[in-house]
Design a protein around this motif. Structure first.
Motif, mmCIF file in Angstrom:
data_model
loop_
_atom_site.group_PDB
_atom_site.id
_atom_site.type_symbol
_atom_site.label_atom_id
_atom_site.label_comp_id
_atom_site.label_asym_id
_atom_site.label_seq_id
_atom_site.Cartn_x
_atom_site.Cartn_y
_atom_site.Cartn_z
ATOM 1 N N VAL A 187 0.852 -1.326 0.202
ATOM 2 C CA VAL A 187 -0.077 -0.143 0.000
ATOM 3 C C VAL A 187 0.882 1.282 -0.046
ATOM 4 C CG1 VAL A 187 -1.730 1.409 1.170
ATOM 5 C CG2 VAL A 187 -1.738 -1.128 1.102
ATOM 6 N N VAL A 188 0.565 2.303 -0.692
ATOM 7 C CA VAL A 188 1.237 3.484 -0.769
ATOM 8 C C VAL A 188 0.377 4.565 -0.321
ATOM 9 C CG1 VAL A 188 2.923 2.948 -2.608
ATOM 10 C CG2 VAL A 188 0.672 3.930 -3.399
ATOM 11 N N GLU A 189 0.753 5.650 0.204
ATOM 12 C CA GLU A 189 -0.192 6.722 0.707
ATOM 13 C C GLU A 189 0.475 7.998 0.063
ATOM 14 O OE1 GLU A 189 -2.044 5.448 5.116
ATOM 15 O OE2 GLU A 189 -0.203 6.835 4.777
ATOM 16 N N LEU A 190 -0.151 8.768 -0.630
ATOM 17 C CA LEU A 190 0.380 10.041 -1.303
ATOM 18 C C LEU A 190 -0.383 11.228 -0.627
ATOM 19 C CD1 LEU A 190 0.253 8.714 -4.875
ATOM 20 C CD2 LEU A 190 2.309 8.821 -3.531
ATOM 21 N N ALA A 191 0.033 12.252 -0.264
ATOM 22 C CA ALA A 191 -0.482 13.457 0.283
ATOM 23 C C ALA A 191 -0.360 14.366 -0.858
ATOM 24 C CB ALA A 191 0.451 13.874 1.535
ATOM 25 N N HIS A 192 -1.408 15.217 -1.009
ATOM 26 C CA HIS A 192 -1.661 16.210 -2.046
ATOM 27 C C HIS A 192 -2.015 17.455 -1.344
ATOM 28 C CE1 HIS A 192 -1.765 13.207 -5.337
ATOM 29 N NE2 HIS A 192 -2.571 12.585 -4.582
ATOM 30 N N ARG A 193 -1.293 18.378 -1.392
ATOM 31 C CA ARG A 193 -1.276 19.452 -0.730
ATOM 32 C C ARG A 193 -1.387 20.833 -1.676
ATOM 33 N NH1 ARG A 193 2.649 16.963 2.439
ATOM 34 N NH2 ARG A 193 2.221 16.944 4.610
ATOM 35 N N GLN A 194 -2.515 21.576 -1.268
ATOM 36 C CA GLN A 194 -2.682 23.088 -2.383
ATOM 37 C C GLN A 194 -1.668 23.887 -2.048
ATOM 38 O OE1 GLN A 194 -6.809 23.679 -2.352
ATOM 39 N NE2 GLN A 194 -6.227 25.516 -3.286
ATOM 40 N N ARG A 195 -0.844 24.331 -3.110
ATOM 41 C CA ARG A 195 -0.111 25.413 -3.333
ATOM 42 C C ARG A 195 -0.790 26.785 -3.604
ATOM 43 N NH1 ARG A 195 4.772 23.071 -6.824
ATOM 44 N NH2 ARG A 195 3.193 23.094 -8.398
ATOM 45 N N PRO A 196 -0.370 27.749 -3.552
ATOM 46 C CA PRO A 196 -0.945 28.970 -4.210
ATOM 47 C C PRO A 196 -1.459 29.034 -5.433
ATOM 48 C CG PRO A 196 1.145 29.381 -2.914
ATOM 49 C CD PRO A 196 0.882 28.008 -3.191
ATOM 50 N N ALA A 197 -2.575 29.475 -5.817
ATOM 51 C CA ALA A 197 -3.115 29.523 -7.206
ATOM 52 C C ALA A 197 -2.208 29.786 -8.131
ATOM 53 C CB ALA A 197 -4.687 30.105 -7.068
ATOM 54 N N ARG A 198 -2.157 29.083 -9.278
ATOM 55 C CA ARG A 198 -1.343 29.752 -10.452
ATOM 56 C C ARG A 198 -2.426 30.635 -11.196
ATOM 57 N NH1 ARG A 198 0.025 24.994 -14.318
ATOM 58 N NH2 ARG A 198 1.070 24.456 -12.277
ATOM 59 N N HIS A 199 -1.858 31.762 -11.573
ATOM 60 C CA HIS A 199 -2.548 32.884 -12.363
ATOM 61 C C HIS A 199 -2.219 32.704 -13.863
ATOM 62 C CE1 HIS A 199 -3.935 35.422 -9.202
ATOM 63 N NE2 HIS A 199 -2.878 34.958 -8.463
ATOM 64 N N ARG A 200 -3.186 32.748 -14.673
ATOM 65 C CA ARG A 200 -2.903 32.506 -16.224
ATOM 66 C C ARG A 200 -3.859 33.788 -16.889
ATOM 67 N NH1 ARG A 200 -7.414 28.801 -17.820
ATOM 68 N NH2 ARG A 200 -8.390 27.954 -16.149
ATOM 69 N N GLN A 201 -3.183 33.984 -17.764
ATOM 70 C CA GLN A 201 -4.040 35.277 -18.619
ATOM 71 C C GLN A 201 -5.232 34.697 -19.176
ATOM 72 O OE1 GLN A 201 -2.372 38.390 -18.585
ATOM 73 N NE2 GLN A 201 -4.458 38.792 -19.603
ATOM 74 N N GLY A 202 -6.362 35.636 -19.392
ATOM 75 C CA GLY A 202 -7.450 35.195 -20.058
ATOM 76 C C GLY A 202 -7.311 35.003 -21.298
ATOM 77 N N ASP A 203 -8.283 34.456 -21.978
ATOM 78 C CA ASP A 203 -8.219 33.975 -23.631
ATOM 79 C C ASP A 203 -8.340 35.381 -24.332
ATOM 80 O OD1 ASP A 203 -8.481 33.280 -26.165
ATOM 81 O OD2 ASP A 203 -10.011 31.771 -25.540
ATOM 82 N N ARG A 204 -7.217 36.064 -25.058
ATOM 83 C CA ARG A 204 -6.994 37.386 -25.514
ATOM 84 C C ARG A 204 -7.900 37.168 -27.050
ATOM 85 N NH1 ARG A 204 -0.970 39.464 -24.472
ATOM 86 N NH2 ARG A 204 -1.232 39.705 -22.204
ATOM 87 N N ARG A 205 -7.868 35.973 -27.191
ATOM 88 C CA ARG A 205 -8.685 35.702 -28.765
ATOM 89 C C ARG A 205 -10.178 36.231 -28.545
ATOM 90 N NH1 ARG A 205 -7.193 29.873 -30.165
ATOM 91 N NH2 ARG A 205 -7.433 29.786 -27.840
ATOM 92 N N ARG A 206 -10.694 35.845 -27.494
ATOM 93 C CA ARG A 206 -12.089 36.395 -27.160
ATOM 94 C C ARG A 206 -12.210 37.627 -26.774
ATOM 95 N NH1 ARG A 206 -14.656 30.714 -25.081
ATOM 96 N NH2 ARG A 206 -13.803 29.188 -27.059
ATOM 97 N N GLY A 207 -10.945 38.468 -26.529
ATOM 98 C CA GLY A 207 -11.220 39.589 -25.887
ATOM 99 C C GLY A 207 -11.622 39.673 -24.210
ATOM 100 N N ASP A 208 -10.913 38.371 -23.803
ATOM 101 C CA ASP A 208 -11.075 38.164 -22.233
ATOM 102 C C ASP A 208 -9.816 38.475 -21.738
ATOM 103 O OD1 ASP A 208 -11.548 37.293 -19.650
ATOM 104 O OD2 ASP A 208 -12.053 35.205 -20.312
ATOM 105 N N ARG A 209 -9.710 39.584 -20.900
ATOM 106 C CA ARG A 209 -8.672 40.151 -20.124
ATOM 107 C C ARG A 209 -8.641 39.837 -18.695
ATOM 108 N NH1 ARG A 209 -5.661 43.513 -23.692
ATOM 109 N NH2 ARG A 209 -6.682 44.065 -25.620
ATOM 110 N N ARG A 210 -9.484 39.119 -18.071
ATOM 111 C CA ARG A 210 -9.591 38.803 -16.892
ATOM 112 C C ARG A 210 -8.528 37.567 -16.704
ATOM 113 N NH1 ARG A 210 -15.454 36.665 -16.270
ATOM 114 N NH2 ARG A 210 -14.712 35.723 -18.238
#
Length: 450
Positions: free
Chosen positions: A207-230
Motif C-alpha cells: 500500500v502507498v499513501e500520497l499526500a496532495h497539498r494545495q499550493r498558491p493558485a497559479r494565475h493565467r492570462q484570459g483568452d485574448r482571442r475572445r477579448g477576455d482580459r481577466r
C-alpha cells in the motif's frame, strides 16, 4: 428517452426556483451520468437514487433555472424490480457522491449501462447496436477499487465529496475499496493541512499513501482571442509520498509491470488482463507487423502487442507523462523492438511515429493502432491522423461512451465502420463503463438511427 433530455442546455429562467421542493414524479429512462430522467410541469428533472419505471418523491438539490434541474429520490412510492438495499451506508441522498448505483442489483446495473452505451451510439453516431455489458468477475461489486483519492474535510477528516459539491462526507470505510484501501488505517486518522490523501494497493498487497497539498493558485492570462482580459486561477497540488514502496507491481498474463506510485493503472484487479486479452483478440497482431500504441501509459498494451508481433515487428507507444514513460522503459526492457516515446498525442506526433515505424520493404508504416484516450476521447484531429496512417484496424479502448460515440461518428464520416464493440463493467456500483471498439476501413456498419 428524449434524445435531447441530457444535453443540459438551459433556456429561459423559471419564475421560481424549485430548490428544496419535493415533487412526486414518474421516473423515465436512465441517462448518461448516473441519473434518471423525470418530468414535471414541462421541465426535465435529473434524479439520482432512482430507477426507470419508479414513482418517487424527488427533492430538488440544484436549480439554476432553464429547462432542467437536479434532484435526489428521497422516498420510493413504487419500486422497480432491480431495486436493492444499498450495501454502503454512505450511498444515500445527500451522502457520498462516489457511487451511483448502490441501490441497483448488479444485473440491473449492467443493463442500465448497456442502455446508456446504446443510446449514446444512436444519438451521437447514428448507429443502432445491441449492447451487452460483461462483468469482469463473479463478485458482489464490492472490494475492487485499488486506488482511491480521499478528500480532506475542514477538520482534517478523510472522506469523499457529495455529488456535484465540495462538501466532504467523512468515512470510516469505503465498501468498494480493495483491502488496504477501503479499510485503510488512514481513514481513522486526521490529516490537517492536506487537500487530498490518495491510497493505492498493488498485486502484492503493498500500500502507498500520497499526500496532495494545495499550493498558491497559479494565475493565467484570459483568452485574448475572445477579448477576455481577466485573469483566471486554478488550484495547484503538490504531491508527496508518505509511505509504501517506491513502485507498485502488477502481473498480467505472467508478465510483471512496475508503476510509479502516482501512476495510472487499471483500478479493477481483473481489468488489465481482460482488456489486454480483448485488444489482442480484436487486433490479431501478426509477426512482423508494425503497431502504434497511443496513450500508452506504462506499456501494458505495448508489451502484449510486442510479444505478438515478435522481434521481427515493431511497436511504438506515445505517452505524455514522464513517470509513465520511465516505467514503460523498465517494463519493456526485454523487448527492444518496442518503446514508449514521451510525446503528447497529436497529429504531428502520430505522423512522426508512423514514419519511424515504416521500414525498408514495408507496405505500410502502421498495420494496427491501439488507443486508450482520456475521458474526453481522442477527437477529430487525432483520429484523422490515425486514419491517415492507413492501418488495417483501429482498436479503441474507451472509458466514456459519449466520447466514444463522437469519435466513432468522426471515423464513419471518413469511411470507416464500427465492426465490433465489447463493453465491460469495470466500475461496479458507479455509472462508468469501459468499452473496446474495433474500427475498420470500409464504410458504416449497423443500422442508421432514425
Amino acid at each position: 428517452m428524449n434524445q435531447r433530455a441530457d444535453r443540459e442546455q438551459p433556456q429561459a429562467a423559471t419564475a421560481e426556483s424549485w430548490l428544496g421542493h419535493r415533487l412526486e414524479v414518474r421516473v423515465e429512462a436512465i441517462a448518461h451520468g448516473g441519473h434518471c430522467v423525470a418530468r414535471h410541469e414541462g421541465r426535465v428533472i435529473f434524479v439520482r437514487h432512482a430507477l426507470p419505471g419508479e414513482t418517487v418523491v424527488a427533492e430538488v438539490t440544484e436549480d439554476r433555472g432553464g429547462s432542467f434541474c437536479r434532484a435526489d429520490a428521497v422516498e420510493i412510492r413504487t419500486a422497480a424490480p432491480d431495486r436493492v438495499r444499498q450495501p454502503c451506508p454512505y450511498a444515500r441522498p445527500g451522502g457520498c457522491g462516489g457511487c451511483d448505483f448502490q441501490h441497483v442489483s448488479l444485473p440491473g446495473q449492467r443493463a442500465l449501462k448497456a442502455v446508456v452505451v446504446a443510446e449514446q451510439l444512436s444519438r451521437l453516431a447514428g448507429l443502432r447496436r445491441a449492447v451487452t455489458v460483461q462483468p469482469l468477475d463473479d463478485g458482489d461489486g464490492l472490494g475492487w477499487r485499488r486506488r482511491v483519492r480521499f478528500a480532506v474535510g475542514p477538520g482534517g477528516e478523510l472522506g469523499l465529496r457529495a455529488h456535484r459539491s465540495h462538501h466532504v462526507v467523512p468515512l470510516t470505510h469505503c465498501p468498494i475499496g480493495a483491502a488496504g484501501v477501503g479499510d485503510a488505517g488512514a481513514l481513522q486518522a486526521e490529516w490537517p493541512g492536506l487537500a487530498e490523501l490518495e491510497v493505492a494497493v498493488d498485486d502484492r498487497g503493498e500500500v502507498v499513501e500520497l499526500a496532495h497539498r494545495q499550493r498558491p493558485a497559479r494565475h493565467r492570462q484570459g483568452d485574448r482571442r475572445r477579448g477576455d482580459r481577466r485573469r483566471a486561477t486554478r488550484p495547484v497540488l503538490s504531491t508527496e509520498q508518505l509511505s509504501g514502496p517506491p513502485a507498485l507491481r502488477y502481473s498480467v498474463a505472467g508478465r510483471l509491470f512496475t508503476v510509479h506510485p502516482a501512476g495510472f493503472w487499471q483500478t479493477h484487479p481483473r481489468a488489465a488482463e481482460v482488456f489486454t486479452e480483448t485488444v489482442l483478440r480484436a487486433a490479431e497482431p501478426r509477426p512482423g507487423e508494425r503497431v502504434l500504441d497511443l496513450y500508452a501509459g506504462s506499456g501494458l498494451f505495448t508489451a502484449a502487442l510486442a510479444a505478438a508481433v515478435t522481434a521481427t515487428g515493431r511497436v511504438v507507444g506515445l505517452e505524455s507523462e514522464a513517470d509513465a514513460v520511465t516505467d514503460a522503459g523498465h517494463n519493456l526492457a526485454d523487448q527492444p523492438w518496442a518503446a514508449v516515446r514521451r510525446a503528447a498525442v497529436s497529429a504531428e506526433s502520430i505522423a512522426a511515429a508512423a514514419v519511424e515505424l515504416a521500414g525498408p520493404g514495408q507496405p505500410r508504416g502502421v498495420s494496427i493502432v491501439v488507443l486508450d484516450p482520456p475521458r474526453s476521447g481522442a477527437g477529430r484531429e487525432v483520429l484523422g491522423a490515425v486514419m491517415a496512417a492507413e492501418p488495417r484496424i483501429i482498436v479503441y479502448v474507451a472509458c466514456d461512451p459519449a466520447a466514444l460515440a463522437r469519435d466513432v461518428r468522426f471515423a464513419m464520416d471518413a469511411g470507416w465502420r464500427l465492426d465490433e464493440l465489447s463493453a465491460f463493467d469495470a466500475f461496479p456500483m458507479t455509472h462508468h463503463v469501459e468499452c473496446v471498439a474495433v474500427l475498420r476501413p470500409g464504410g458504416p456498419a449497423g443500422t442508421p438511427a432514425g
